[in-house]
Design an enzyme around this catalytic site. Structure first.
Site, PDB file in Angstrom:
ATOM      1  N   SER A 175      77.815  33.311  48.628  1.00 58.92           N
ATOM      2  CA  SER A 175      77.446  33.186  49.999  1.00 58.92           C
ATOM      3  C   SER A 175      76.322  33.495  50.120  1.00 58.92           C
ATOM      4  O   SER A 175      75.795  34.584  50.072  1.00 58.92           O
ATOM      5  CB  SER A 175      78.482  33.147  51.332  1.00 58.92           C
ATOM      6  OG  SER A 175      78.238  33.136  52.422  1.00 58.92           O
ATOM      7  N   ASN A 230      67.723  41.268  52.157  1.00 58.73           N
ATOM      8  CA  ASN A 230      67.225  40.346  53.298  1.00 58.73           C
ATOM      9  C   ASN A 230      67.673  40.719  54.721  1.00 58.73           C
ATOM     10  O   ASN A 230      68.705  41.637  54.812  1.00 58.73           O
ATOM     11  CB  ASN A 230      68.177  39.478  53.001  1.00 58.73           C
ATOM     12  CG  ASN A 230      69.448  38.973  52.947  1.00 58.73           C
ATOM     13  OD1 ASN A 230      69.544  38.516  54.212  1.00 58.73           O
ATOM     14  ND2 ASN A 230      70.202  39.312  52.189  1.00 58.73           N
ATOM     15  N   VAL A 268      68.491  37.486  56.531  1.00 57.20           N
ATOM     16  CA  VAL A 268      68.696  36.734  57.477  1.00 57.20           C
ATOM     17  C   VAL A 268      69.395  36.235  58.676  1.00 57.20           C
ATOM     18  O   VAL A 268      68.849  35.726  59.620  1.00 57.20           O
ATOM     19  CB  VAL A 268      69.201  35.432  56.320  1.00 57.20           C
ATOM     20  CG1 VAL A 268      69.437  34.528  57.033  1.00 57.20           C
ATOM     21  CG2 VAL A 268      67.999  35.402  55.047  1.00 57.20           C
ATOM     22  N   ASN A 318      83.430  37.145  56.051  1.00 59.85           N
ATOM     23  CA  ASN A 318      82.338  38.309  55.955  1.00 59.85           C
ATOM     24  C   ASN A 318      83.060  39.124  57.134  1.00 59.85           C
ATOM     25  O   ASN A 318      82.402  39.034  58.552  1.00 59.85           O
ATOM     26  CB  ASN A 318      81.162  37.654  56.261  1.00 59.85           C
ATOM     27  CG  ASN A 318      80.114  38.388  56.853  1.00 59.85           C
ATOM     28  OD1 ASN A 318      80.380  39.861  56.237  1.00 59.85           O
ATOM     29  ND2 ASN A 318      79.180  38.051  56.871  1.00 59.85           N
ATOM     30  N   CYS A 364      79.866  41.744  59.870  1.00 57.49           N
ATOM     31  CA  CYS A 364      79.013  41.274  61.307  1.00 57.49           C
ATOM     32  C   CYS A 364      79.709  42.555  62.297  1.00 57.49           C
ATOM     33  O   CYS A 364      80.299  43.580  62.731  1.00 57.49           O
ATOM     34  CB  CYS A 364      80.163  40.364  61.379  1.00 57.49           C
ATOM     35  SG  CYS A 364      79.467  38.883  60.344  1.00 57.49           S
ATOM     36  N   GLY A 408      71.275  42.435  44.110  1.00 61.14           N
ATOM     37  CA  GLY A 408      71.278  42.148  43.004  1.00 61.14           C
ATOM     38  C   GLY A 408      71.034  43.258  41.536  1.00 61.14           C
ATOM     39  O   GLY A 408      71.840  44.197  42.063  1.00 61.14           O
ATOM     40  N   GLY A 463      78.084  41.313  42.951  1.00 56.78           N
ATOM     41  CA  GLY A 463      76.737  42.773  43.235  1.00 56.78           C
ATOM     42  C   GLY A 463      76.301  42.446  41.445  1.00 56.78           C
ATOM     43  O   GLY A 463      76.310  43.050  40.530  1.00 56.78           O
ATOM     44  N   GLY A 464      74.785  42.266  41.660  1.00 57.15           N
ATOM     45  CA  GLY A 464      73.717  41.999  40.648  1.00 57.15           C
ATOM     46  C   GLY A 464      74.499  41.855  39.301  1.00 57.15           C
ATOM     47  O   GLY A 464      73.767  42.148  38.669  1.00 57.15           O
ATOM     48  N   GLY A 510      75.076  35.166  42.840  1.00 53.57           N
ATOM     49  CA  GLY A 510      74.086  35.577  44.429  1.00 53.57           C
ATOM     50  C   GLY A 510      72.479  35.749  43.739  1.00 53.57           C
ATOM     51  O   GLY A 510      72.199  34.597  43.808  1.00 53.57           O
TER      52      GLY A 510
END
Length: 303
Positions: A21, A69, A71, A127, A130, A217, A243-244, A265
């Site tokens: 996502s 990030n 966002v 998720n 949050c 990453g 994850g990466g 991702g």
């Protein structure tokens, strides 16, 4: 040719490769680059009960072997998704999964209930990283009680496959996984981003508008692998690893660590065809090693 289909609860994936996502839009943005129907599933960007503007810019920063990030879950809300996005994506020939976010358990439940009414959406991913606005902003996913409260509220209104996305910013992720399993999660996905920071030494300020952000990453892969392995040995529900993951070798490592499926991702930002390359690379490895079914390598790590 090896059999690639796997099961996540009642959800059947034609192969273990899904998108993470927030890195793949709503899928249709990538339709010029790949045949979307080849993917095991597409997890669309985070959706909340009400529209969110997200954080101010700058909200992305490149780091060594990764990116940060902040966002901030920018989206137009679940009503807009149902009325405008859903008609555009419902005929894509793969599992379209909605990532659901919120500020209270009630928000999560209300959003999930709206998604439950969409017949071509077979699953959601919660998720739980949050902030809990009723508890001083602490993320739901960093305590067993907070994580369980969200899953319990959503389970009461959402009858289909529920994947719960776990935060790595915890002391013992296996405890969190067991807590959400006990409240009815059908699967867990991990890891979400790790909290990090990058500083511009000329301006003496963060490169991100809110100071910190989520690190993703290749840099996070060893941590993600370790956590997937720990969780896969702690719960009886399927684990989705992320994850990466940059290539088929990375994906196969996650499967051997105990993941039933994986999500790609950050790599999508580098190469929009990476998901198909991973599917093909995984298939080639299985054939080369005489493995007829991808399920036969899941959890086969020898320690």
């Amino acid at each position: 040719m090896a059999k690639l289909n796997v099961n996540i609860g009642d959800l059947t994936l034609k192969n273990p490769v899904m998108t993470a996502s927030g890195t793949f839009g709503y899928g249709i943005e990538f339709s010029d680059f790949i045949d979307l129907s080849r993917l095991g599933g597409i997890i669309v960007k985070g959706t909340t009960l009400h529209p969110r503007e997200g954080n101010d810019y700058p909200r992305m920063a490149e780091t060594a072997s990764g990116m940060l990030n902040c966002v901030g879950l920018q989206n137009k809300g679940v009503d807009y998704f149902c009325e405008n996005i859903y008609p555009e994506i419902k005929k894509i020939g793969t599992n379209m999964i909605v990532n659901v976010s919120g500020s209270t358990p009630e928000d999560y439940a209300a959003c999930a209930a709206r998604i439950a009414a969409l017949p071509e959406i077979p699953a959601i991913e919660l998720n739980i990283s949050c902030p809990n606005v009723k508890n001083g902003g602490m993320a739901f996913g960093v305590t067993c009680e907070g994580a369980a409260s969200v899953v319990k509220a959503v389970r009461e209104v959402y009858p289909q496959t529920m994947i719960v996305k776990l935060s790595p910013n915890v002391t013992n992720i296996a405890d969190i996984a067991r807590a959400v399993e006990a409240e009815g999660a059908d699967s867990v996905s991990l890891i979400n981003t790790l909290m990090g920071m990058s500083i511009d030494i000329e301006r003496r300020c963060s490169r991100l508008s809110i100071g910190t952000g989520g690190l993703s990453g290749p840099a996070v892969k060893p941590i993600a692998l370790r956590m997937v392995w720990q969780v896969a040995n702690a719960v009886n529900i399927p684990v989705v690893g992320l994850g990466g993951i940059m290539n088929a070798t990375d994906a196969l490592e996650f499967l051997m660590a105990g993941a039933t499926a994986i999500e790609i991702g950050t790599a999508n930002f580098i190469d929009p065809t990476v998901t198909v390359q991973v599917i093909e690379g995984m298939e080639a490895w299985l054939d080369r090693h005489g493995v007829s079914d991808v399920n036969d390598i899941i959890g086969t790590l020898r320690t």
